[in-house]
Structure formats: structure tokens, C-alpha cells
Write an enzyme that holds these catalytic residues in place. Structure first.
Site, PDB file in Angstrom:
ATOM      1  N   TRP A  38       0.828  -1.209   0.000  1.00 50.67           N
ATOM      2  CA  TRP A  38       0.000   0.000   0.000  1.00 50.67           C
ATOM      3  C   TRP A  38       0.860   1.255   0.000  1.00 50.67           C
ATOM      4  O   TRP A  38       1.865   1.326   0.704  1.00 50.67           O
ATOM      5  CB  TRP A  38      -0.868  -0.001   1.260  1.00 50.67           C
ATOM      6  CG  TRP A  38      -1.481   1.303   1.657  1.00 50.67           C
ATOM      7  CD1 TRP A  38      -0.865   2.350   2.292  1.00 50.67           C
ATOM      8  CD2 TRP A  38      -2.837   1.714   1.460  1.00 50.67           C
ATOM      9  NE1 TRP A  38      -1.752   3.381   2.507  1.00 50.67           N
ATOM     10  CE2 TRP A  38      -2.969   3.014   2.007  1.00 50.67           C
ATOM     11  CE3 TRP A  38      -3.967   1.101   0.899  1.00 50.67           C
ATOM     12  CZ2 TRP A  38      -4.182   3.714   1.991  1.00 50.67           C
ATOM     13  CZ3 TRP A  38      -5.165   1.802   0.887  1.00 50.67           C
ATOM     14  CH2 TRP A  38      -5.262   3.084   1.430  1.00 50.67           C
ATOM     15  N   ASP A  41       0.138   9.151   0.820  1.00 53.25           N
ATOM     16  CA  ASP A  41       0.678  10.493   0.560  1.00 53.25           C
ATOM     17  C   ASP A  41       2.085  10.502  -0.030  1.00 53.25           C
ATOM     18  O   ASP A  41       2.984   9.802   0.457  1.00 53.25           O
ATOM     19  CB  ASP A  41       0.763  11.288   1.867  1.00 53.25           C
ATOM     20  CG  ASP A  41      -0.555  11.356   2.600  1.00 53.25           C
ATOM     21  OD1 ASP A  41      -1.574  10.876   2.075  1.00 53.25           O
ATOM     22  OD2 ASP A  41      -0.558  11.890   3.717  1.00 53.25           O
ATOM     23  N   TRP A  65      -3.883   0.012   4.517  1.00 54.18           N
ATOM     24  CA  TRP A  65      -3.060   0.897   5.334  1.00 54.18           C
ATOM     25  C   TRP A  65      -2.558   0.164   6.574  1.00 54.18           C
ATOM     26  O   TRP A  65      -3.280  -0.636   7.171  1.00 54.18           O
ATOM     27  CB  TRP A  65      -3.879   2.128   5.745  1.00 54.18           C
ATOM     28  CG  TRP A  65      -3.104   3.207   6.426  1.00 54.18           C
ATOM     29  CD1 TRP A  65      -2.517   4.275   5.851  1.00 54.18           C
ATOM     30  CD2 TRP A  65      -2.845   3.325   7.843  1.00 54.18           C
ATOM     31  NE1 TRP A  65      -1.899   5.069   6.800  1.00 54.18           N
ATOM     32  CE2 TRP A  65      -2.083   4.515   8.029  1.00 54.18           C
ATOM     33  CE3 TRP A  65      -3.163   2.555   8.953  1.00 54.18           C
ATOM     34  CZ2 TRP A  65      -1.658   4.931   9.284  1.00 54.18           C
ATOM     35  CZ3 TRP A  65      -2.733   2.974  10.208  1.00 54.18           C
ATOM     36  CH2 TRP A  65      -1.997   4.145  10.370  1.00 54.18           C
ATOM     37  N   ARG A 168       1.085  17.191  12.616  1.00 50.93           N
ATOM     38  CA  ARG A 168       1.816  16.355  11.663  1.00 50.93           C
ATOM     39  C   ARG A 168       2.124  17.069  10.345  1.00 50.93           C
ATOM     40  O   ARG A 168       1.698  18.169  10.082  1.00 50.93           O
ATOM     41  CB  ARG A 168       1.028  15.085  11.369  1.00 50.93           C
ATOM     42  CG  ARG A 168      -0.404  15.283  10.868  1.00 50.93           C
ATOM     43  CD  ARG A 168      -1.089  13.932  10.740  1.00 50.93           C
ATOM     44  NE  ARG A 168      -2.501  14.031  10.389  1.00 50.93           N
ATOM     45  CZ  ARG A 168      -3.485  14.097  11.269  1.00 50.93           C
ATOM     46  NH1 ARG A 168      -3.241  14.110  12.555  1.00 50.93           N
ATOM     47  NH2 ARG A 168      -4.750  14.165  10.850  1.00 50.93           N
TER      48      ARG A 168
END
Length: 492
Positions: A38, A41, A65, A168
Site C-alpha cells: 500500500w 501520501d 493501510w 503532523r
């Protein structure tokens, strides 16, 4: 630079072995995809020693994910990419729950990665606290070492009331002798904000300002900020979560917006002048930019969103990136066009000039699933025109323009999907005649409208046997069509 960390070494071996089991001919030819497992971003899009590096959120062990690593590729022309070994693994106390998104720069001959480390701490009452912290790794374009004093920015540098769980995706850059980082955070009102920090040595950081606040205007948390100068303006890009639809501009869920304005470097303040949508398609999130050696600003994004995972479960990989695009400011808003280097891979040109289209028809040699096609309506008396991509007797994906309402619709409901997901998106076009540039790479379609004023990026996981392109016109139009096959041999 030797890699002594056993966790990173083992995951690199796992990736290398897994890649041999993937049929590269069933993957897109000129879009970045997951080597195995997977991806989401894009991270660390940067120029280092005359090559462009792209990292990405990566879970090599599954097509869903999972604990995030940083995958790694590089290129010289944005079209052919070379796989490199995994750069970061979640192997420290401060990033054991994942090495989340971030950015990169070159400084002093070193490649500096700044990323978010995520850790989960079990409390005495057995509840869990999630902390997100900013970390740095420095390397040589292949191997990277995390700083001994990571995390370099943690919750102690947050304003009161701000979330340490939603903190983040640092955007790092350097001006004169100082480093800066713009970091996404959830504010005390529950929505997004971007906080600016400064450092002189990458190790000690201080807060400068809250550069921009959402104030619950566009969704909730903002993710993956980018910040750069374009012409004489400054641009901030964010990816908001939990947005609510606003006519034809904002769609529900996750999207990507840009703000154009002025930045005061002395006051660390940003004055917003205009807000726009970066992509109107079904699958686009977390864009990140780089400045090229010749001064172009190039953007790439994850071609998917969190709510719309349509990846076939029989694939050994999940996730791909958009084609890199050049962005400019025209008439006060951002325009985008495909990276110019793709023109070096155009073959087998086919042209129809001032050609009449009416009813339903296909044209000789206008077909394929790896194509770059320009379609322009130059005149006509018509109600609508539809272009069906990836078509056969059973499947197709439609681009439909209504000449009465000036609405352009992208519709993939007949693309072979077996999931109940969003299949249609519409945009308003303010031009009498239609001009499209459509780039297809097996499982994706990117539609550039009216010279890049608006763009729609969407996935179409239609069986590759569906190669036809069909035109349907209510009325009669005169068109110019230029179609090329894109032929690229990718790295194994």
C-alpha cells in the site's frame, strides 16, 4: 552510509523479494505505483544532487493501510522512475506507530528528511494517548540516519489547547541561515491550523506564529501543508478532512485547496487573498510540490482518497500518484498542465482537424489505455458531447459536457466497479467551447479543462481489454483531435 538497523534491513529484503512477484505490465506505465503493498501520501518531493526524489507513505506488508514506512523513488524527468530501498521504518520509540508524512530539502550536500513520528502510550487506566512529533533523518540519497535528539518538535512547543494527536506533516525549507517548518495541527476549536517554527541547527526549534487558521471554514483537520512562492505571490496548499459540499466547488469529505496571498517574513503572517480547489476529480489528495532546476513549480498527489478505496482486492499493490504537473498563476488563480517531459514519450500521432462529429461513432486509431489526447470543440450546434474512455460492449467511463448548462461530468459508474462508492463529479465551465486534454494510464484518467483552469483526476480499474474510445454527440460539432500513444519502459 551503512544501514545497521535490523528492522529497516529486514523490510528492505521483504520489499525486494516481493517485487519479483509483481507483473509490471499490469501496472501503470508512467505513474508511480506501490512496488508492493500500500502507498498513500507523497513525501519528501525534492531535488537532491540533480535528481528528483519522491518518498511516500508505504505499508509493504499488505494492500491496506498499516504502520507507515517511507518508500523511495527517484527520477531525472518525472516520467521514468527508479525504485530505491525503503528510506525509513518505524523502529524508534518516537515513531513506533508510524513514520508519517513530511518533506525534504538538500542542504550542505546532505538530504534532510523531516517527518512526523507517531507513538501510542498506554496510561495507568489502560487508555491510550497518541502523540505526534516532528523528527529529522539525514542521508545521502540512499540511506538515512535519524537524529539522536529526535523528536525535535513535540507537544511542549504547541500553544495551549492544541492537539498533540493531530500535529503532523511538516513542510521544511531554508531561508538564509534559518530553517523553517510549517506543521498541520488541530486547534482548540477542533479545526485545522498551520503553525510555523524556526531553527538555526535543525535540533532546537522555536514557534514563530500560527500562520493560518481554518476557523471551521473548510472541513476540520488540515493535512499535508505546502508553502512556496509562485511569481510574486505566496501559495499555501492544504488537504482538509470532513468538508461539506458547496455547489460545484467543494465536495464532501477529503479534498485539496490552495490559498494565494502575501507573506510577511518579519511578522510571520500570511494574508489570504484567494481560495481555490486544486483538483475536482474523484481521487486526489495530499499534493506536494518541488521547484525544478529550471524554475518550474511541479506538483504531485496521491490519486485516491480515504473514503473512496476502489483498489481491486486481487492486486498485489494498492495506490498510485498523479502525473506530475506544472502549476502557474493566471488571472489570479492556479492553472495546471501535465509535466512537459511527457511529450518526449509521445508516439504514433493521429490528428483530426476541423472534423465533424454527430451521433455515436469511433474514429480510426483513436483508442488505447496509455494515451495523451487533446480534444477541442471549435464550433457547432449541439446539446451535449460525451467521450467514453476504456470502452467495450460492457464497460466505459464517461466525460460529458452539457452545452446548455456548461456542466462537465466525469462518470465511472460503468467502469466495472463492484463497490458502492462515489462515481460521479461535476464542475461548472465558463467557456462557450470545450477544450480538454485527457491523459490515460491504464487505471487512471486525468482531465485538464480549458488549458488547465480546472483538473479532474480519477481512477478507473476497468479490465485492460477495454481499449475503445467512443464519441456521442447530441447535435453536430466541429472538432480538433490530437491523440498520441505514451510508451514508457519503467524500472523493474
Amino acid at each position: 552510509m551503512a544501514i545497521s538497523n535490523s528492522i529497516l534491513h529486514e523490510v528492505r529484503l521483504f520489499e525486494e523479494k516481493g517485487k519479483t512477484d509483481v507483473n509490471k505490465y499490469l501496472k501503470p506505465s508512467f505513474h508511480i505505483t506501490a512496488p508492493i503493498g500500500w502507498i498513500n501520501d507523497p513525501n519528501g518531493f525534492s531535488l537532491y544532487k540533480d535528481e528528483y526524489h519522491l518518498f511516500f507513505q508505504y505499508h509493504p506488508f499488505d494492500i491496506q493501510w498499516g504502520p507507515m514506512h517511507w518508500g523511495h523513488m527517484k527520477t531525472k524527468d518525472f516520467i521514468t522512475w527508479q525504485h530505491l530501498p525503503i528510506a525509513l521504518a518505524p523502529d524508534q520509540s518516537y515513531d513506533k506507530a508510524g513514520c508519517f508524512s513530511g518533506t525534504a530539502i538538500e542542504d550542505g550536500g546532505k538530504h534532510i528528511l523531516m517527518y512526523t513520528g507517531t507513538a501510542e502510550e498506554i496510561q495507568p487506566d489502560q487508555s491510550t494517548i497518541i502523540k505526534q512529533m516532528q523528527c529529522i533523518a539525514i542521508g545521502n540519497g540512499l540511506d538515512y540516519c535519524k537524529l539522536d535528539n529526535n523528536p525535535v518538535i513535540d507537544e511542549t512547543l504547541l500553544p495551549d489547547g492544541c492537539s498533540m494527536e493531530d500535529f503532523r506533516d511538516p513542510k521544511i525549507w531554508k531561508e538564509e541561515e534559518a530553517f523553517y517548518a510549517l506543521i498541520a495541527n488541530r486547534s482548540e476549536d477542533g479545526s485545522g491550523q498551520l503553525i510555523l517554527y524556526q531553527s538555526l541547527n535543525l535540533k532546537e526549534w522555536k514557534m514563530c506564529s500560527i500562520l493560518i487558521k481554518n476557523n471551521n471554514e473548510y472541513g476540520k483537520m488540515w493535512e499535508c501543508p505546502d508553502f512556496f512562492k509562485l511569481d510574486d505571490k505566496y501559495v499555501i496548499i492544504v488537504s482538509p478532512q470532513e468538508m461539506q459540499a458547496k455547489e460545484y466547488e467543494i465536495h464532501n469529505g477529503n479534498g485539496s485547496l490552495y490559498f494565494i496571498g502575501d507573506y510577511d517574513k518579519n511578522e510571520y503572517s500570511f494574508k489570504r487573498e484567494l481560495t481555490g480547489v486544486l483538483d475536482y476529480g474523484l481521487d486526489y489528495y495530499a499534493p506536494q510540490t518541488v521547484e525544478t532546476k529550471d524554475g518550474r513549480r511541479v506538483v504531485i498527489a496521491w490519486m485516491q482518497t480515504w473514503d473512496n478505496n476502489i483498489n481491486p482486492n486481487y492486486f498485489s499493490w494498492s495506490g498510485m500518484m498523479t502525473l506530475p504537473r506544472e502549476i502557474t498563476i493566471l488571472d489570479g488563480k492556479i492553472y495546471q498542465k501535465p509535466i512537459k517531459e511527457i511529450e518526449n514519450y509521445r508516439h504514433n500521432p493521429k490528428q483530426y482537424s476541423n472534423y465533424e462529429l454527430s451521433g455515436q461513432l469511433s474514429l480510426p486509431e483513436i483508442s488505447g489505455r496509455e494515451i495523451d489526447m487533446e480534444f477541442e470543440v471549435i464550433s457547432g450546434n449541439y446539446q451535449s458531447v460525451e467521450i467514453r474512455l476504456a470502452a467495450n460492449n460492457e464497460f466505459h467511463t464517461s466525460i460529458i459536457y452539457n452545452n446548455t448548462t456548461n456542466i462537465l461530468t466525469f462518470d465511472r459508474k460503468y467502469s466495472g466497479l463492484r463497490k458502492d462508492v462515489v462515481c460521479e463529479r461535476q464542475i461548472k465551465i465558463g467557456y462557450e467551447n470545450l477544450k480538454l486534454r485527457i491523459i490515460v494510464d491504464k487505471y487512471s484518467a486525468e482531465v485538464f479543462v480549458n488549458d488547465g483552469e480546472k483538473v479532474l483526476s480519477s481512477l478507473i480499474y476497468t479490465t485492460l481489454e477495454a481499449q475503445n474510445i467512443v464519441f456521442l454527440v447530441e447535435g453536430t460539432i466541429m472538432v480538433n483531435i490530437n491523440k498520441y500513444d505514451i510508451i514508457v519502459e519503467q524500472d523493474d
